[in-house]
Each structure stands twice: as structure tokens, then as C-alpha cells.
Scaffold this motif. Structure first.
Motif, short mmCIF file in Angstrom:
data_model
loop_
_atom_site.label_atom_id
_atom_site.label_comp_id
_atom_site.label_asym_id
_atom_site.label_seq_id
_atom_site.Cartn_x
_atom_site.Cartn_y
_atom_site.Cartn_z
N PHE A 57 92.50 41.91 21.57
CA PHE A 57 91.91 43.16 22.05
C PHE A 57 90.42 43.16 21.77
O PHE A 57 89.96 42.53 20.82
CB PHE A 57 92.55 44.36 21.34
N SER A 58 89.68 43.89 22.58
CA SER A 58 88.24 44.03 22.32
C SER A 58 87.80 45.39 22.81
O SER A 58 88.50 46.06 23.57
CB SER A 58 87.45 42.92 23.03
N GLY A 59 86.64 45.80 22.34
CA GLY A 59 86.12 47.08 22.76
C GLY A 59 84.75 47.34 22.17
O GLY A 59 84.16 46.46 21.53
N HIS A 60 84.24 48.52 22.41
CA HIS A 60 82.93 48.88 21.88
C HIS A 60 82.89 50.39 21.62
O HIS A 60 83.65 51.15 22.19
CB HIS A 60 81.81 48.48 22.84
N LEU A 61 81.99 50.77 20.73
CA LEU A 61 81.75 52.18 20.41
C LEU A 61 80.25 52.39 20.23
O LEU A 61 79.58 51.57 19.61
CB LEU A 61 82.44 52.56 19.09
N TRP A 62 79.75 53.48 20.78
CA TRP A 62 78.37 53.88 20.50
C TRP A 62 78.40 54.78 19.27
O TRP A 62 79.14 55.76 19.23
CB TRP A 62 77.78 54.63 21.69
N ILE A 63 77.60 54.41 18.27
CA ILE A 63 77.61 55.16 17.01
C ILE A 63 76.17 55.54 16.63
O ILE A 63 75.27 54.70 16.73
CB ILE A 63 78.25 54.32 15.89
N PRO A 64 75.96 56.77 16.20
CA PRO A 64 74.61 57.18 15.80
C PRO A 64 74.08 56.33 14.63
O PRO A 64 74.77 56.15 13.62
CB PRO A 64 74.78 58.64 15.37
N LYS A 140 86.54 56.65 9.19
CA LYS A 140 87.57 57.12 10.13
C LYS A 140 86.94 57.92 11.27
O LYS A 140 87.28 57.73 12.43
CB LYS A 140 88.61 57.95 9.37
N ALA A 141 86.03 58.81 10.94
CA ALA A 141 85.38 59.64 11.96
C ALA A 141 84.54 58.79 12.92
O ALA A 141 84.55 59.03 14.13
CB ALA A 141 84.50 60.70 11.30
N LEU A 142 83.85 57.77 12.40
CA LEU A 142 83.02 56.93 13.25
C LEU A 142 83.83 56.04 14.18
O LEU A 142 83.42 55.76 15.30
CB LEU A 142 82.09 56.05 12.39
N LEU A 143 84.99 55.57 13.71
CA LEU A 143 85.78 54.62 14.50
C LEU A 143 86.88 55.28 15.33
O LEU A 143 87.49 54.62 16.17
CB LEU A 143 86.42 53.58 13.57
N SER A 144 87.13 56.55 15.12
CA SER A 144 88.19 57.22 15.86
C SER A 144 87.79 57.44 17.31
O SER A 144 86.62 57.72 17.60
CB SER A 144 88.53 58.57 15.22
N VAL A 145 88.78 57.31 18.19
CA VAL A 145 88.51 57.48 19.62
C VAL A 145 88.03 58.89 19.91
O VAL A 145 87.11 59.10 20.69
CB VAL A 145 89.80 57.17 20.43
N VAL A 146 88.63 59.88 19.24
CA VAL A 146 88.20 61.27 19.40
C VAL A 146 87.74 61.77 18.01
O VAL A 146 88.52 62.32 17.26
CB VAL A 146 89.34 62.16 19.93
#
Length: 194
Positions: A57-64, A140-146
Motif C-alpha cells: 500500500f502507499s499514500g500521502h498526507l499533507w501535514i502542517p 494519531k491526529a496527524l496521521l488519521s484520515v479524518v
């Protein structure tokens, strides 16, 4: 073949991408891109054109950016606190008289079977446990989908060791990526990314 990849264990690979300083004027907050890829079973990819797997699996997240810098500082403080607790417990455990240890053969452990100090579970005091819960709640807050639905942790989801805290700190090191292999931290991070 030169582009082949393999992973003999379950692992997650984390990389960070920091976009150029030029950003749209309507964007008020600088964000960085977390890129991740993980496998839930060992894999060997020899031909990327025909590869398909149900365990990669792969993915990305935009994080402040500001939140990552703040979290990394907190994780660094937590790591120092864990080191202090380890030193305290080490000095307590060495206060057992050596004559007692020599008399009791069952307490002798061969060097090869001894776990590394960094992998030994650390018993947290109340203050350090609260710091750990706050840090892990932020992860948890940074990596959670919502993220809005991410509630603070009431319990630490794994046994705290110096190595696990170091791995978490490395995970949020923007200058370097990291690989986290199979284990309780791996399982927890994957549960957040689903």
C-alpha cells in the motif's frame, strides 16, 4: 531488475517532501507532504510492469509544518524523559548484591539472549505517561484520515521502549526518511493510515 524491490519483513517506509517556498497566496499555512509505502506481507518485486499485490500500500498526507516541528520537539523531550527513567531503573537494578547473583544460577543470562537496553520496556511514571499520551495523540491526529474525529488517547497502544520512541522521532524528521519494521509501532501506525 535494477528497479526491483523486496521486503523480507513487514515494514513502512516514510519520506517527506517539502515544496518550494513559492506557494499560492490563498494558502495561509505551510504544509509538507508525507509519502508512505508499506507491506503487510513479505514481498519481492522483480518486474514493476506486471506486479500486483494485495499486501503493498502507499499514500500521502499533507501535514502542517508547524505541527510537525512542535511534535518532533515533544518527542525529543519524551525520549530524554525515557532515558532518565531507564537510568534510574538501571541504577536501582544494579543495587542487587553481586553475591546473590552469583549464588543464583538461574539469573545468569547469556549475552546473546539479553535484549538490548533500547528494546527493554520502560515503566513510565505518571508525568512521563501523560507526556507520551499527548505525543501519541498528536501523532494519531496527524496521521488519521479524518483528524477532526481523532480523539485523544486514554491508553498508550504499545509498550514504551527507547527504540520505539526513537523510531517515532525519526519518523517526523523532515530531513531524512525512515523505515519502521514489523512490531507494535508498525501495527499502530498502519491502523492510523487505514
Amino acid at each position: 531488475e535494477s528497479r526491483a524491490a523486496s521486503a523480507s519483513n513487514k515494514e513502512i517506509n516514510i519520506q517527506w517532501y517539502i515544496p518550494s517556498a513559492a506557494k499560492p497566496s490563498n494558502d495561509t499555512e505551510t504544509k509538507v507532504l508525507l509519502l508512505y509505502a508499506y507491506n503487510t506481507n513479505p514481498v519481492k518485486i522483480s518486474n514493476i510492469k506486471i506486479f500486483s499485490s494485495m499486501s503493498v500500500f502507499s499514500g500521502h498526507l499533507w501535514i502542517p509544518l508547524a505541527r510537525i516541528i512542535s511534535l518532533r520537539e515533544k518527542l525529543s523531550d519524551l525520549k530524554e524523559q525515557v532515558k532518565i527513567l531507564m537510568q534510574d531503573s538501571k541504577s536501582f537494578s544494579t543495587s542487587v548484591p553481586t553475591s546473590f547473583l552469583e549464588q543464583n544460577e538461574t539469573l545468569k543470562i547469556s549475552p546473546s539472549s539479553k535484549p538490548k537496553m533500547s528494546d527493554v520496556k520502560v515503566d513510565l511514571d505518571e508525568k512521563t505517561e501523560e507526556i507520551a499520551k499527548r505525543c501519541l495523540s498528536e501523532v494519531k491526529a496527524l496521521l488519521s484520515v479524518v483528524p477532526a474525529l481523532s480523539s485523544p488517547l486514554t491508553k498508550i497502544p504499545f509498550d514504551v521502549t527507547l527504540q520505539l520512541i526513537t523510531n517515532l522521532e525519526d519518523m517526523f524528521d523532515l530531513a531524512n526518511g525512515c523505515v519502521i519494521t514489523e512490531g507494535s509501532l508498525f501495527n499502530w501506525i498502519i491502523s492510523l493510515l487505514h
